[in-house]
Design a protein around this motif. Structure first.
Motif, mmCIF file in Angstrom:
data_model
loop_
_atom_site.group_PDB
_atom_site.id
_atom_site.type_symbol
_atom_site.label_atom_id
_atom_site.label_comp_id
_atom_site.label_asym_id
_atom_site.label_seq_id
_atom_site.Cartn_x
_atom_site.Cartn_y
_atom_site.Cartn_z
ATOM 1 N N ALA A 132 0.831 -1.205 0.000
ATOM 2 C CA ALA A 132 0.000 0.000 0.000
ATOM 3 C C ALA A 132 0.866 1.255 0.000
ATOM 4 C CB ALA A 132 -0.927 0.003 1.211
ATOM 5 N N GLN A 133 1.920 1.259 0.818
ATOM 6 C CA GLN A 133 2.797 2.432 0.858
ATOM 7 C C GLN A 133 3.432 2.674 -0.506
ATOM 8 O OE1 GLN A 133 6.057 2.179 3.625
ATOM 9 N NE2 GLN A 133 6.861 4.193 3.083
ATOM 10 N N LYS A 134 3.929 1.614 -1.129
ATOM 11 C CA LYS A 134 4.560 1.776 -2.445
ATOM 12 C C LYS A 134 3.557 2.270 -3.479
ATOM 13 C CE LYS A 134 5.501 -1.881 -4.874
ATOM 14 N NZ LYS A 134 6.129 -3.137 -5.390
ATOM 15 N N PHE A 135 2.366 1.684 -3.499
ATOM 16 C CA PHE A 135 1.369 2.032 -4.500
ATOM 17 C C PHE A 135 0.958 3.490 -4.391
ATOM 18 C CE2 PHE A 135 -3.049 2.480 -5.863
ATOM 19 C CZ PHE A 135 -3.019 1.941 -7.141
ATOM 20 N N PHE A 136 0.604 3.926 -3.182
ATOM 21 C CA PHE A 136 0.078 5.280 -3.028
ATOM 22 C C PHE A 136 1.180 6.336 -3.050
ATOM 23 C CE2 PHE A 136 -3.378 2.676 -1.190
ATOM 24 C CZ PHE A 136 -4.408 3.111 -2.001
ATOM 25 N N THR A 137 2.378 5.992 -2.590
ATOM 26 C CA THR A 137 3.483 6.960 -2.648
ATOM 27 C C THR A 137 3.867 7.247 -4.091
ATOM 28 O OG1 THR A 137 4.356 6.253 -0.502
ATOM 29 C CG2 THR A 137 5.868 7.394 -1.987
ATOM 30 N N LEU A 138 3.986 6.193 -4.899
ATOM 31 C CA LEU A 138 4.413 6.382 -6.288
ATOM 32 C C LEU A 138 3.355 7.063 -7.141
ATOM 33 C CD1 LEU A 138 6.337 3.047 -6.953
ATOM 34 C CD2 LEU A 138 7.267 5.310 -6.397
ATOM 35 N N ARG A 139 2.118 7.125 -6.675
ATOM 36 C CA ARG A 139 1.091 7.886 -7.393
ATOM 37 C C ARG A 139 1.312 9.388 -7.234
ATOM 38 N NH1 ARG A 139 -4.889 5.626 -6.259
ATOM 39 N NH2 ARG A 139 -5.314 7.108 -7.950
ATOM 40 N N ILE A 140 2.024 9.754 -6.164
ATOM 41 C CA ILE A 140 2.246 11.175 -5.878
ATOM 42 C C ILE A 140 3.631 11.618 -6.320
ATOM 43 C CG2 ILE A 140 2.364 12.889 -4.037
ATOM 44 C CD1 ILE A 140 0.428 11.134 -2.441
ATOM 45 N N GLN A 141 4.636 10.780 -6.048
ATOM 46 C CA GLN A 141 6.004 11.157 -6.392
ATOM 47 C C GLN A 141 6.810 9.910 -6.738
ATOM 48 O OE1 GLN A 141 7.214 12.960 -2.657
ATOM 49 N NE2 GLN A 141 8.194 11.051 -1.979
ATOM 50 N N GLY A 142 7.784 10.078 -7.633
ATOM 51 C CA GLY A 142 8.658 8.988 -8.000
ATOM 52 C C GLY A 142 9.880 8.923 -7.105
ATOM 53 N N GLY A 143 10.821 8.081 -7.463
ATOM 54 C CA GLY A 143 12.055 7.959 -6.704
ATOM 55 C C GLY A 143 12.019 6.844 -5.687
ATOM 56 N N LEU A 144 13.088 6.776 -4.897
ATOM 57 C CA LEU A 144 13.193 5.749 -3.872
ATOM 58 C C LEU A 144 12.223 6.017 -2.725
ATOM 59 C CD1 LEU A 144 17.039 5.149 -3.465
ATOM 60 C CD2 LEU A 144 15.366 3.655 -4.552
ATOM 61 N N ILE A 145 11.710 4.934 -2.156
ATOM 62 C CA ILE A 145 10.922 5.020 -0.926
ATOM 63 C C ILE A 145 11.814 4.511 0.191
ATOM 64 C CG2 ILE A 145 8.829 4.299 0.253
ATOM 65 C CD1 ILE A 145 7.600 3.751 -2.491
ATOM 66 N N THR A 146 12.170 5.371 1.125
ATOM 67 C CA THR A 146 13.166 4.998 2.135
ATOM 68 C C THR A 146 12.653 5.152 3.566
ATOM 69 O OG1 THR A 146 14.086 7.247 2.123
ATOM 70 C CG2 THR A 146 15.046 5.650 0.604
#
Length: 221
Positions: A132-146
């Protein structure tokens, strides 16, 4: 695999296998009811609840925030290969337990069940939260999720999956599920994680992120 047009999404094949698990396990319990006490044992009922509900949880997750990695299409031979070559092996877990082929647990049943239920429950939370974090974060901004679920390990969704299926294998307590998991984790999971890391390495902050994190187990692996 070759063999014609790509007619079916990989996610559909996975959902079919996982959603069928509840009915499949229930049918096995009915089929073996007159043949072995294991068919309606406490272990069988717990396994039905754990693995059956996990399949439904996966389906809900796929509908709410689908993983792009599973959306490509397969040929019919490819879909059959996915079932027989990988996903179908998971059906053997329940059959081993319900048919009475599982072994005796190394400790008393109750704490063993508590361990298995805990692994599956926590693993489901880790897997769902990471996806869920990956899906919704990448809808707003690209790049690494750290941050969040990715703060200490780079592949928390695989951490969750490994916890879930380890719980299933411990419930069955037979050598075959551990062989299957060793093959899936050491082959498929490792290959997918290496491919993902190769993709993430293009970001300038990758080296620092990799240095302070582990693959799937914080501070260990």
């Amino acid at each position: 695999m070759p063999g014609g047009p790509r007619l079916i999404r990989f996610s559909t094949v996975i959902n079919f296998q996982k959603c069928l698990m509840f009915a499949y396990l229930g049918a096995l319990m009915w089929l073996y009811d007159d043949h072995t006490a294991a068919a309606t044992s406490m272990a069988a009922w717990i396994y039905l609840a754990l693995h059956g509900s996990y399949g439904l949880v996966w389906y809900l997750k796929d509908k709410a925030f689908p993983d792009p990695g599973w959306q490509h299409r397969l040929t019919l031979p490819g879909a059959v290969n996915a079932i027989l070559g990988v996903l179908g092996w998971y059906w053997l877990f329940g059959w081993l337990l319900i048919s009475g082929r599982g072994g005796d647990y190394p400790i008393d049943d109750k704490p063993w069940f508590a361990l298995c239920i805990t692994l599956v429950t926590l693993g489901s939370v880790v897997m769902i939260a990471a996806d869920a974090q990956k899906f919704f974060t990448l809808r707003i901004q690209g790049g690494l999720i750290t941050d969040g679920m990715f703060r200490f390990v780079r592949h928390p969704n695989y951490t969750g999956e490994m916890m879930i299926y380890l719980g299933f294998a411990l419930m069955v307590w037979h050598w075959l599920p551990f062989v299957v998991l060793a093959w899936v984790w050491g082959g498929l999971f490792t290959a997918n994680m290496l491919a993902k890391e190769a993709s993430m390495s293009r970001y300038p902050e990758w080296a620092a992120y990799k240095a302070r994190t582990r693959w799937v187990i914080p501070r260990v692996l």
